[in-house]
Design an enzyme around this catalytic site. Structure first.
Site, PDB file in Angstrom:
ATOM      1  N   ASP A  67       0.772  -1.163   0.031  1.00  0.00           N
ATOM      2  CA  ASP A  67      -0.083   0.152  -0.066  1.00  0.00           C
ATOM      3  C   ASP A  67       0.965   1.322  -0.068  1.00  0.00           C
ATOM      4  O   ASP A  67       2.149   1.292   0.159  1.00  0.00           O
ATOM      5  CB  ASP A  67      -1.002  -0.054   1.138  1.00  0.00           C
ATOM      6  N   GLU A 143      -9.907  -2.073   5.840  1.00  0.00           N
ATOM      7  CA  GLU A 143     -10.473  -1.733   6.948  1.00  0.00           C
ATOM      8  C   GLU A 143     -11.853  -2.514   6.998  1.00  0.00           C
ATOM      9  O   GLU A 143     -12.369  -3.141   6.109  1.00  0.00           O
ATOM     10  CB  GLU A 143     -11.007  -0.246   6.989  1.00  0.00           C
TER      11      GLU A 143
END
Length: 241
Positions: A67, A143
């Site tokens: 990421d 998430e």
């Protein structure tokens, strides 16, 4: 799934480095999926030490990082690209052309995510993917609530993730609110997954991920369905197991 319970962070770093080193020795041209953050620093230091001692050769290794913050590039000291160079890449003989990290500076999210998926595909997939686990059970920047079918995408970071990462910035208001991340499906396509966890603050997340129900509310719980997962965690992180 294999679980290695180690005494402390130092032992965790040694064990994780041993697993990655074995992969590099067995397949010198392997694709390593890497992660930025505090947990892998000790492992990277151990790998650098083994390289300096002539035990490892990274000249044929290719890497893909999980990421990157949106809006940040290697010119920013808070970017994951900067982190990886300062903590690992600049100290080994990896070729710059073999390093792959999402381009946080690309404002076109769809184009960047498509590009990164194609990069991973062009490399033939990831041989071993390193993961940390967030306090809310996230992996990468996926998430709670992230789809198990997601590929590389742009995500809105949760408050708990922003709060956990504020220590790397001058204040919480400086932490980016969005990031590019490999999706859960992309992560699960790796041939092997290595997750490391250290500290009492990770104990609940580890317990939910590996010993609770598989649910998108705990993104890391999907790892229970992977065919080759290695968990290396210290006694504190496994204290609820």
């Amino acid at each position: 799934m294999r679980i290695y319970r180690v005494k402390n962070y130092h032992d965790l770093s040694l064990k994780a480095a041993e697993i990655v080193s074995e992969q590099v020795r067995i397949k010198p041209e392997c694709v390593l999926g890497l992660a930025a953050g505090s947990s892998p620093i000790g492992m990277y230091q151990q790998l650098i030490e083994r390289y300096n001692e002539g035990e490892l050769d990274f000249s044929k290794v290719k890497t893909v990082n999980l990421d990157e913050y949106c809006g940040l590039g290697i010119d920013s000291v808070q970017s994951y690209a900067y982190f990886m160079h300062c903590n690992f890449f600049d100290y080994i003989n990896i070729k710059p052309c073999n390093i792959n990290i999402p381009d946080g500076k690309n404002p076109d999210a769809d184009a960047e995510c498509t590009r990164y998926e194609k990069v991973i595909e062009s490399l033939g997939g990831v041989d071993i993917q390193l993961l940390e686990i967030g306090r809310n059970g996230h992996i990468g920047f996926n998430e709670p609530g992230s789809s198990f079918d997601s590929t590389t995408h742009c995500v809105d970071l949760s408050y708990s993730t922003i709060d956990a990462n504020k220590r790397f910035f001058s204040g919480i208001d400086e932490v980016p609110r969005k990031a590019y991340t490999m999706g859960i499906k992309t992560i699960m396509n790796a041939r092997r997954i290595l997750l490391i966890a250290s500290g009492i603050h990770k104990a609940e997340a580890v317990h939910k991920a590996f010993f609770g129900p598989v649910t998108e509310q705990v993104p890391s719980s999907v790892l229970q369905h992977h065919q080759d997962v290695i968990l290396v965690a210290d006694e504190e992180a496994l204290s609820l197991v």
